[in-house]
Design a protein around this motif. Structure first.
Motif, mmCIF file in Angstrom:
data_model
loop_
_atom_site.group_PDB
_atom_site.id
_atom_site.type_symbol
_atom_site.label_atom_id
_atom_site.label_comp_id
_atom_site.label_asym_id
_atom_site.label_seq_id
_atom_site.Cartn_x
_atom_site.Cartn_y
_atom_site.Cartn_z
ATOM 1 N N ASP A 1 0.835 -1.198 0.000
ATOM 2 C CA ASP A 1 0.000 0.000 0.000
ATOM 3 C C ASP A 1 0.873 1.251 0.000
ATOM 4 O OD1 ASP A 1 -2.489 -1.337 0.096
ATOM 5 O OD2 ASP A 1 -2.258 -1.655 2.249
ATOM 6 N N VAL A 2 0.460 2.232 -0.786
ATOM 7 C CA VAL A 2 1.204 3.484 -0.901
ATOM 8 C C VAL A 2 0.275 4.641 -0.535
ATOM 9 C CG1 VAL A 2 2.490 5.014 -2.429
ATOM 10 C CG2 VAL A 2 2.664 2.517 -2.710
ATOM 11 N N VAL A 3 0.720 5.474 0.396
ATOM 12 C CA VAL A 3 -0.049 6.658 0.780
ATOM 13 C C VAL A 3 0.354 7.817 -0.121
ATOM 14 C CG1 VAL A 3 -0.612 8.261 2.636
ATOM 15 C CG2 VAL A 3 -0.144 5.866 3.169
ATOM 16 N N VAL A 4 -0.633 8.435 -0.745
ATOM 17 C CA VAL A 4 -0.388 9.604 -1.591
ATOM 18 C C VAL A 4 -1.305 10.733 -1.130
ATOM 19 C CG1 VAL A 4 0.314 8.207 -3.574
ATOM 20 C CG2 VAL A 4 -2.074 8.906 -3.323
ATOM 21 N N GLU B 1 -4.437 9.415 0.969
ATOM 22 C CA GLU B 1 -5.332 8.350 0.527
ATOM 23 C C GLU B 1 -4.509 7.155 0.067
ATOM 24 O OE1 GLU B 1 -6.042 9.845 -4.079
ATOM 25 O OE2 GLU B 1 -7.674 10.049 -2.632
ATOM 26 N N VAL B 2 -5.156 6.006 0.079
ATOM 27 C CA VAL B 2 -4.515 4.757 -0.336
ATOM 28 C C VAL B 2 -5.435 4.083 -1.343
ATOM 29 C CG1 VAL B 2 -3.633 2.506 0.390
ATOM 30 C CG2 VAL B 2 -3.398 4.493 1.909
ATOM 31 N N ALA B 3 -4.994 4.014 -2.573
ATOM 32 C CA ALA B 3 -5.798 3.422 -3.654
ATOM 33 C C ALA B 3 -5.467 1.938 -3.777
ATOM 34 C CB ALA B 3 -5.552 4.154 -4.961
ATOM 35 N N ASP B 4 -5.972 1.139 -2.874
ATOM 36 C CA ASP B 4 -5.672 -0.302 -2.870
ATOM 37 C C ASP B 4 -6.647 -1.056 -3.774
ATOM 38 O OD1 ASP B 4 -7.738 0.282 -1.075
ATOM 39 O OD2 ASP B 4 -7.275 -1.441 0.215
ATOM 40 N N PHE C 1 -2.875 -6.029 5.641
ATOM 41 C CA PHE C 1 -4.166 -6.606 5.271
ATOM 42 C C PHE C 1 -5.323 -5.628 5.474
ATOM 43 C CE2 PHE C 1 -1.829 -10.535 5.677
ATOM 44 C CZ PHE C 1 -2.524 -11.488 4.949
ATOM 45 N N GLY C 2 -5.088 -4.478 6.072
ATOM 46 C CA GLY C 2 -6.170 -3.657 6.594
ATOM 47 C C GLY C 2 -7.009 -2.938 5.569
ATOM 48 N N LEU C 3 -8.272 -2.690 5.937
ATOM 49 C CA LEU C 3 -9.105 -1.721 5.238
ATOM 50 C C LEU C 3 -8.668 -0.302 5.586
ATOM 51 C CD1 LEU C 3 -12.590 -3.326 5.989
ATOM 52 C CD2 LEU C 3 -11.423 -3.341 3.775
ATOM 53 N N VAL C 4 -8.001 -0.184 6.717
ATOM 54 C CA VAL C 4 -7.500 1.109 7.198
ATOM 55 C C VAL C 4 -5.980 1.030 7.286
ATOM 56 C CG1 VAL C 4 -7.506 2.749 9.122
ATOM 57 C CG2 VAL C 4 -9.620 1.547 8.482
ATOM 58 N N TYR C 5 -5.323 1.994 6.684
ATOM 59 C CA TYR C 5 -3.864 2.077 6.739
ATOM 60 C C TYR C 5 -3.450 2.625 8.103
ATOM 61 C CZ TYR C 5 0.919 3.275 5.286
ATOM 62 O OH TYR C 5 2.294 3.364 5.180
ATOM 63 N N VAL C 6 -2.456 1.992 8.713
ATOM 64 C CA VAL C 6 -1.929 2.481 9.985
ATOM 65 C C VAL C 6 -0.482 2.909 9.778
ATOM 66 C CG1 VAL C 6 -1.381 1.923 12.376
ATOM 67 C CG2 VAL C 6 -3.457 0.990 11.329
ATOM 68 N N LYS D 1 -8.624 3.233 3.541
ATOM 69 C CA LYS D 1 -8.194 2.979 2.167
ATOM 70 C C LYS D 1 -9.400 2.959 1.226
ATOM 71 C CE LYS D 1 -4.605 -0.099 4.070
ATOM 72 N NZ LYS D 1 -4.038 -1.467 4.063
ATOM 73 N N ALA D 2 -9.105 2.823 -0.058
ATOM 74 C CA ALA D 2 -10.186 2.734 -1.039
ATOM 75 C C ALA D 2 -11.055 1.507 -0.783
ATOM 76 C CB ALA D 2 -9.601 2.701 -2.450
ATOM 77 N N SER D 3 -10.462 0.411 -0.315
ATOM 78 C CA SER D 3 -11.243 -0.800 -0.025
ATOM 79 C C SER D 3 -12.247 -0.547 1.101
ATOM 80 C CB SER D 3 -10.309 -1.955 0.339
ATOM 81 O OG SER D 3 -9.489 -1.620 1.451
ATOM 82 N N TYR D 4 -11.864 0.265 2.082
ATOM 83 C CA TYR D 4 -12.774 0.659 3.161
ATOM 84 C C TYR D 4 -13.975 1.397 2.569
ATOM 85 C CZ TYR D 4 -14.269 3.300 7.387
ATOM 86 O OH TYR D 4 -14.972 3.866 8.420
ATOM 87 N N LYS D 5 -13.695 2.323 1.667
ATOM 88 C CA LYS D 5 -14.772 3.126 1.083
ATOM 89 C C LYS D 5 -15.663 2.278 0.188
ATOM 90 C CE LYS D 5 -11.719 7.099 1.464
ATOM 91 N NZ LYS D 5 -10.836 8.056 0.757
ATOM 92 N N TRP D 6 -15.075 1.269 -0.488
ATOM 93 C CA TRP D 6 -15.889 0.367 -1.309
ATOM 94 C C TRP D 6 -16.824 -0.460 -0.429
ATOM 95 C CZ3 TRP D 6 -16.364 -4.921 -1.252
ATOM 96 C CH2 TRP D 6 -17.114 -5.482 -2.294
ATOM 97 N N LEU D 7 -16.298 -0.993 0.677
ATOM 98 C CA LEU D 7 -17.132 -1.778 1.577
ATOM 99 C C LEU D 7 -18.201 -0.905 2.222
ATOM 100 C CD1 LEU D 7 -17.272 -4.746 2.577
ATOM 101 C CD2 LEU D 7 -16.067 -3.991 4.628
ATOM 102 N N GLN D 8 -17.858 0.320 2.484
ATOM 103 C CA GLN D 8 -18.815 1.294 3.017
ATOM 104 C C GLN D 8 -19.975 1.474 2.031
ATOM 105 O OE1 GLN D 8 -17.300 5.389 3.317
ATOM 106 N NE2 GLN D 8 -17.836 5.335 5.494
ATOM 107 N N GLN D 9 -19.636 1.580 0.747
ATOM 108 C CA GLN D 9 -20.670 1.705 -0.287
ATOM 109 C C GLN D 9 -21.517 0.444 -0.384
ATOM 110 O OE1 GLN D 9 -18.514 2.615 -3.850
ATOM 111 N NE2 GLN D 9 -17.863 4.646 -3.142
#
Length: 488
Positions: free
Chosen positions: A387-390, A399-402, A453-458, A468-476
């Motif tokens: 994961d890369v934070v930009v 943000e992290v576009a995973d 493995f996280g939905l949230v980057y620490v 991360k983007a995966s968190y926002k997708w699951l949120q949707q």
């Protein structure tokens, strides 16, 4: 491209639960605070060469102090349920005797906050953190540990039985046995190979005794267990490879599910007796304790296994050098089979094949092997990627576009739904939910902080949480599902 959240939400059954999962040792930190005792894993992380990046879990995600923030992340995600584990040495520091009141207080606060936010608690009693005094007495090779776990389950039932909706007695006894006691990859770190089978038996005995303890206490929540499952295929043709596939399937799958769901250990080809003779010696009354009716069965799925006979190079799910200590590389050379690679499959950061269709195979095999099994939750599913934070060009926010993790979750949830849908190959299974591993990046056992493995980057230096983007997708996905339910 990931399946659109709205499209996938339309497939979710009305009762289907979306959740996230964590484990106490991997996130809590505060290892010597408020009366918590040491665990076998604490000792293991401080042995040289055992953790690939040389780290430990002394702070981890500092969840012990940041729990309210983390519960708000779960709430904002829209998750129905949170699967967490109790730290055995935080509640019962020596693995026997009275509780540590401050440890109980922490989980009281966690449960109350979850319920305030409308999040259903799923509580795992044992997620690998054996109190160090018990580990020093033999750990799971010692039958007495099963009785100590039952005592801990009774303490947990007394403290939290009025608020937990679902209880998992043990998480992945297969991984505890094989990685911990057979190969030494995990704590306690001494490879016993096939002499580790008593640990498997004692874990399942501990499960059965814990089920008794929970039901004696009349907990209001449902009671189950979580096992990992991996479909197994041969790498080559021939009787020798088929025999090793049977052996691996028993060691990884059957010897943990069969006693619980069928009331017996797996039958096997007599040629495998030199490896599995221990099962002929176990007391029948132990099997009866293991084989008690369950309210649900937890299934963890990560990857299928492709087996070749004899020792071999690490080309399979643990092939990545950054994910495996050198000690493990040496120990696996003494096994009669080895995991080999999956040509044509993308791999996760751990080197695991990304194979969502094999989740459907896992569910199909379980439906065939265990007719009449209780309702099933996929209690863990997820993947590690780099994961890369930009910085967002417009907002300046990190943000992290995973993308790969988002695709992984969408494809695996979809595969599970299709397999268990009416007319699907596993339609006999009553699938009740999917829990993502994991809520946030954490201490990933022997891999330390090298696998996310996280939905949230620490950011482990600052403890900043970044969805991360995966968190926002699951949120949707949760949001579309909720809107569809509201229209019914």
């Amino acid at each position: 491209m990931a399946i659109a959240a709205e499209s996938l939400a339309a497939k979710l059954p009305a009762h289907f639960m979306l959740g996230v999962a964590t484990a106490a040792f991997q996130i809590e930190g505060a290892v010597a605070e408020d009366g918590r005792g040491p665990s076998g894993w604490d000792a293991f992380t401080h042995l040289p060469g055992r953790i690939v990046d040389g780290t430990d879990a002394d702070i981890a995600c500092d969840h012990y102090h940041r729990m309210p923030e983390d519960v708000e992340l779960i709430h904002a995600l829209g998750a129905d349920s949170y699967r967490f584990s109790l730290s055995w040495p935080r509640i019962q520091p020596d693995g026997r005797g009275p509780v540590n009141r401050k440890g109980v207080d922490f989980y009281d606060r966690l449960l109350d906050r979850l319920l305030e936010r409308g999040i259903s608690p799923m509580c795992t009693i044992y997620h690998w953190d054996t109190p160090l005094p018990l580990e020093q007495e033999g750990g799971w090779l010692n039958r007495e540990t099963a009785y100590r776990l039952a005592e801990f389950a009774a303490l947990a039932a007394d403290a939290f039985g009025d608020r937990v909706d679902r209880w998992v007695t043990i998480n992945e006894p297969a991984t505890v046995t094989l990685n911990g006691y057979a190969l030494g990859l995990h704590a306690p770190g001494v490879p016993h190979l096939f002499d580790s089978l008593p640990a498997a038996h004692h874990l399942l005995l501990g499960h059965g005794l814990s089920v008794e303890a929970l039901r004696t206490a009349s907990v209001r929540g449902e009671v189950g267990i979580t096992n990992v499952y991996s479909p197994v295929v041969p790498a080559t043709e021939g009787f020798g490879n088929e025999l090793m596939v049977q052996l691996y399937d028993i060691l990884f799958n059957g010897m943990f599910a069969d006693p619980v769901l069928l009331g017996s250990y797996p039958r096997f080809n007599p040629l495998l007796t030199p490896f599995l003779a221990y099962f002929h010696t176990v007391p029948e009354e132990d099997i009866a304790l293991m084989h008690q009716p369950l309210d649900f069965y937890g299934l963890n799925y990560y990857f299928p296994s492709r087996i070749a006979p004899g020792p071999g190079p690490l080309t399979g799910p643990h092939a990545k050098p950054e994910g495996v200590p050198e000690q493990f590389v040496q120990d696996v050379q003494d096994m009669p089979f080895h995991l080999t690679g999956w040509p044509g499959y993308e791999r996760t950061g751990f080197g695991w094949p990304v194979a969502p269709q094999y989740l459907g195979v896992a569910l199909t095999e379980m439906a065939r092997r265990y007719p009449g099994m209780p309702p099933v939750y996929i209690t863990e599913g997820g993947a590690s990627f780099t994961d890369v934070v930009v910085e967002d060009a417009l907002t300046g926010e990190p943000e992290v576009a995973d993308v790969k993790r988002t695709e992984y979750l969408a494809d695996h949830i979809n595969a599970a739904l299709e397999a268990t849908a009416p007319g699907g190959p596993a339609e006999a299974i009553d699938l009740r939910g999917y829990y993502v591993w994991t809520l946030m990046d954490n201490f990933e056992w022997a891999a330390g902080y090298s696998q996310r493995f996280g939905l949230v980057y620490v950011d482990f230096a600052t403890q900043r949480r970044i969805p991360k983007a995966s968190y926002k997708w699951l949120q949707q996905l949760a949001s579309h599902r909720d809107r569809a339910r509201a229209r019914l």
